[in-house]
Enzyme design. Structure first.
Site, PDB file in Angstrom:
ATOM      1  N   PHE B 310       0.829  -1.206   0.000  1.00  0.00           N
ATOM      2  CA  PHE B 310       0.000   0.000   0.000  1.00  0.00           C
ATOM      3  C   PHE B 310       0.857   1.247   0.000  1.00  0.00           C
ATOM      4  CE2 PHE B 310      -2.181  -3.334   2.273  1.00  0.00           C
ATOM      5  CZ  PHE B 310      -3.426  -3.340   1.678  1.00  0.00           C
ATOM      6  N   ASP B 311       0.421   2.212  -0.762  1.00  0.00           N
ATOM      7  CA  ASP B 311       0.945   3.556  -0.625  1.00  0.00           C
ATOM      8  C   ASP B 311       0.286   4.115   0.644  1.00  0.00           C
ATOM      9  OD1 ASP B 311       1.805   6.190  -1.214  1.00  0.00           O
ATOM     10  OD2 ASP B 311      -0.177   6.588  -2.061  1.00  0.00           O
ATOM     11  N   LYS B 312       0.953   5.026   1.356  1.00  0.00           N
ATOM     12  CA  LYS B 312       0.330   5.521   2.589  1.00  0.00           C
ATOM     13  C   LYS B 312      -0.653   6.666   2.338  1.00  0.00           C
ATOM     14  CE  LYS B 312       2.305   8.390   5.598  1.00  0.00           C
ATOM     15  NZ  LYS B 312       1.361   9.458   5.935  1.00  0.00           N
ATOM     16  N   THR B 313      -0.080   7.794   1.883  1.00  0.00           N
ATOM     17  CA  THR B 313      -0.897   9.001   1.810  1.00  0.00           C
ATOM     18  C   THR B 313      -1.984   8.872   0.755  1.00  0.00           C
ATOM     19  OG1 THR B 313       1.084  10.202   2.394  1.00  0.00           O
ATOM     20  CG2 THR B 313      -0.788  11.511   1.644  1.00  0.00           C
ATOM     21  N   LYS B 490      10.003   2.639  -4.429  1.00  0.00           N
ATOM     22  CA  LYS B 490       8.830   1.775  -4.315  1.00  0.00           C
ATOM     23  C   LYS B 490       8.814   0.739  -5.434  1.00  0.00           C
ATOM     24  CE  LYS B 490       5.827   5.277  -2.234  1.00  0.00           C
ATOM     25  NZ  LYS B 490       4.592   6.033  -2.399  1.00  0.00           N
TER      26      LYS B 490
END
Lengths: 75, 625
Positions: B310-313, B490
């Protein structure tokens, strides 16, 4: 060169697409590599040369192998 | 004539069935064998007409279809004067086709519901200055169109004049109406809740975002997995091969009964239709639940997922930072808040918005001598005082003393993942604000559901500092979490995992994460229907709705299982039929046809179960839907 999008009655039998494929490929003026017959949506898409073949003749060819054309769009 | 026959195929099947029933009633009650035979002959001929016609059409375009096999089988039965079987086989074949059409229409209904949301007409401004209703296909780019209250926006375009609010749920999934005025962009397929708009068409028909979504879903259903392509190739040769076998059997044994039975048993049916039916139903279910699955390859990979990244923001968090905690020290706090707001009002720093939101409406003072310290904050003069707004480094640099209490508060906030904004007035620290990007509501439950569905690792990658990342990671119970990651870091991480043989999904927002989305086996975009998101990813969550993820994963797993079941049913039936022909005495062409049609219906009905698929409550946590 024009592109056509034809909506057919619901296709049921697995060999339906083969029949339509055969019928359209026997016509002149249809670009065979653009021909896409969708079993799930009962749609046929292809590009064709409007000087070699008329959309009415294409529809007739589909009728002849036993399928109803519900709507056809040419762009 | 031909069309008449096809249009009335169902009626023919009905009459055919009645004739057969009548024949048997007469035989059992009155015992007139001549009438019995006569009725069966009539039924056979009537039933054979549409089948033979289809066979003829197929042969003309050089296709050996099922119809050809059945026609020959019925002809063969006729030749050996077995009218009972010839009549029953035609009936079963016609009736089976009718049932297949009915049930297949159901499996396709989910897609139909989607396509029916497409607008059909538009009000176009004609040369005489009047609006006229025209077919959607006749709308061209650049046309001026009128949209009235309650109507669908016919094209993608811009508002020329008028005001109104539009429900864009069909594109973004967000059903809270969005206000539109001159200059606003509008999307085809969205609904004008109130107001009247004149718009100019920028994109029409299949070029609109909505058109692309429909096309994508349609193509997804059509895309074929390797197994399907194999079955396709197989069936092309299979049917002619069966024909050949039947002819050979006849030539060598002179047993017509056996030859026609082989023809009927050899009809390919369930095998050819089983996998596409599961696919269509699965993708249809997704489409009606805001999950776009791009085809059967995606379903296969997604169902075997090991790691989800998952990307966070904006993915796990809301992407909108807000002030979570305020600590104040000493007096003159109200004054300090006004100073802070006045300074932040002129800043374009991402945290400034959060600070202004927290302070709310206030009287702003004039700010002079503003000096921006890069990576630190701002110093300025407000209301005759010298005000410093920024981080700890700036305070130390400016010689602002920080008490033990302040240091303690700062340590606590940083540990729990907050960014800090300090405010000092005339050399004295007044305010400490902890700002954080809140986690989307329900994400923790959704992640738990994903784990229960069999995802081994949940990983978070973020450009944020490791402290924030660790805090969120432990709150959500992630397997691993890494901070300070640039987009290329990433994608390198994704590549690394793939190299280790894992099946990897990446969940991101589609724009800055597109390299990772493209690299991962399954790129899942939290797109609000943006074109980039739709095009670069394999799965689109229509409303950026994170809670759709568990449904999506559960659905692809169910769809995969369903396909395997259908293949097992289809192959099993063919093997059982062949075995009973070789080893059993009771097999004949009527039973063969019954089993054949039955197995087709079974796989269709099995596929249809997917339309009603919902995540089982044991996987669904919390009270949210």
């Amino acid at each position: 060169m024009k592109s056509a999008n034809i909506q057919l009655e619901t296709l049921v039998c697995p060999s339906c697409t083969q029949k339509i494929d055969g019928a359209l490929k026997s016509l002149d003026g249809i670009k065979e590599d653009t021909l896409k017959i969708s079993f799930a949506t009962s749609k046929v898409r292809f590009d064709f040369d409007e000087e070699a073949v008329r959309i009415e003749d294409i529809e007739k060819a589909i009728n002849k192998v036993g399928f109803e054309v519900i709507k056809s769009r040419v762009k | 004539m031909q069309r008449f026959i096809f249009r009335n195929k169902n009626k023919i099947a009905l009459i055919n069935g009645i004739l057969i029933a009548l024949a048997f009633i007469i035989r059992w009650t009155a015992g007139y064998m001549e009438i019995f035979t006569g009725l069966l002959v009539a039924a056979s001929i009537l039933g054979l007409i549409p089948i033979a016609l289809q066979a003829y059409q197929a042969l003309r375009v050089k296709v050996v279809s099922i119809d050809v096999l059945v026609t020959m089988a019925v002809g063969g039965a006729f030749a050996i004067r077995n009218f009972e079987e010839s009549a029953i086989v035609t009936f079963l074949f016609l009736f089976g086709a009718y049932l297949e059409q009915r049930t297949l229409n159901k499996t396709r209904s989910a897609i139909k519901a989607l396509t029916e949301m497409a607008p059909e007409t538009a009000w176009k401004l004609m040369d005489d200055g009047e609006f006229e209703e025209i077919d959607i296909d006749d709308v061209d780019e650049g046309d001026t169109l009128l949209v009235k209250t309650g109507a669908k926006v016919p094209v993608d375009g811009r508002v020329l004049s008028g005001e109104g609010s539009i429900n864009e749920a069909s594109i973004t999934g967000e059903s809270i109406p969005v206000a539109k005025e001159a200059g606003s962009g509008v999307f085809a397929g969205t609904l004008l809740d109130n107001g009247t708009l004149q718009i100019v068409a920028d994109r029409v028909g299949e070029d609109t975002t909505f058109g692309k979504i429909i096309e994508l879903v349609e193509e997804a259903q059509e895309s074929k997995s390797e197994a399907e392509r194999f079955i396709d190739r197989f069936s092309k040769y299979y049917t002619p091969a069966i024909l050949l076998v039947a002819i050979l059997v006849f030539l060598f044994t002179r047993n017509v009964e056996l030859a026609v039975t082989i023809l009927v048993l050899g009809c390919p049916g369930a095998l050819v239709i089983g996998v596409p039916v599961s696919n269509v139903a699965g993708i249809g279910n997704g489409a009606s639940h805001g999950v776009l699955l791009k085809g059967s390859e995606v379903i296969r990979d997604f169902s075997r997922l090991d790691t989800m990244i998952f990307d966070k923001t904006g993915t796990l968090t809301q992407g909108k930072p807000s002030v979570a905690e305020v600590q104040s020290y000493g007096d003159g706090i109200d004054e300090a808040r006004v100073f802070l707001a006045s300074i932040e009002r002129e800043s374009d720093h991402p945290l400034a918005l959060a600070v202004l939101d927290e302070i709310g409406e206030t009287d702003y003072l004039e700010v002079t001598d503003t000096h921006v310290v890069k990576g630190g904050g701002i110093t300025a003069s407000v209301g005759g005082c010298r005000v410093i707004v920024g981080n700890q480094a700036l305070m130390t640099e400016e010689g602002v003393p920080l008490s033990e209490q302040v240091r303690e508060d700062m340590r606590r906030l940083e540990r729990s993942g907050h960014s800090l904004v300090l405010t000092a007035v005339d050399g004295e620290l007044k305010l400490l604000m902890g700002i954080r990007d809140p986690i989307r509501p329900g994400v923790a439950d959704d992640l738990e559901s994903l784990k229960k569905l069999g995802v081994k690792n949940l990983v978070m990658l973020s450009g944020d500092n490791q402290g924030t990342v660790d805090a969120i990671s432990s709150e959500l119970g992630l397997t691993r979490a890494y901070g300070h990651m640039l987009p290329e870091d990433k994608s390198a991480y994704v590549k690394d995992l793939i190299g280790q043989g894992e099946i990897v999904a990446f969940v991101g927002d589609g724009v800055n994460d597109s390299p990772s989305l493209a690299l991962a086996h399954i790129g899942i975009a939290m797109g609000s229907g943006t074109e980039v998101a739709i095009e670069t990813s394999d799965v689109v969550l229509m409303n950026s709705d994170f809670s759709r993820l568990p449904h999506a994963l559960g659905l692809v797993k169910a769809t995969s299982r369903n396909m395997i079941q259908n293949i097992v049913i289809a192959v099993g039936v063919v093997l059982a039929l062949l075995a009973s022909l070789i080893f059993g005495e009771w097999m004949n062409m009527s039973i063969g046809m019954l089993v054949h049609e039955g197995s087709i219906l079974v796989v269709i009905l099995n596929g249809m179960r997917l339309l009603r698929y919902k995540l089982r409550p044991s996987y669904r946590l919390g009270s949210r839907e």
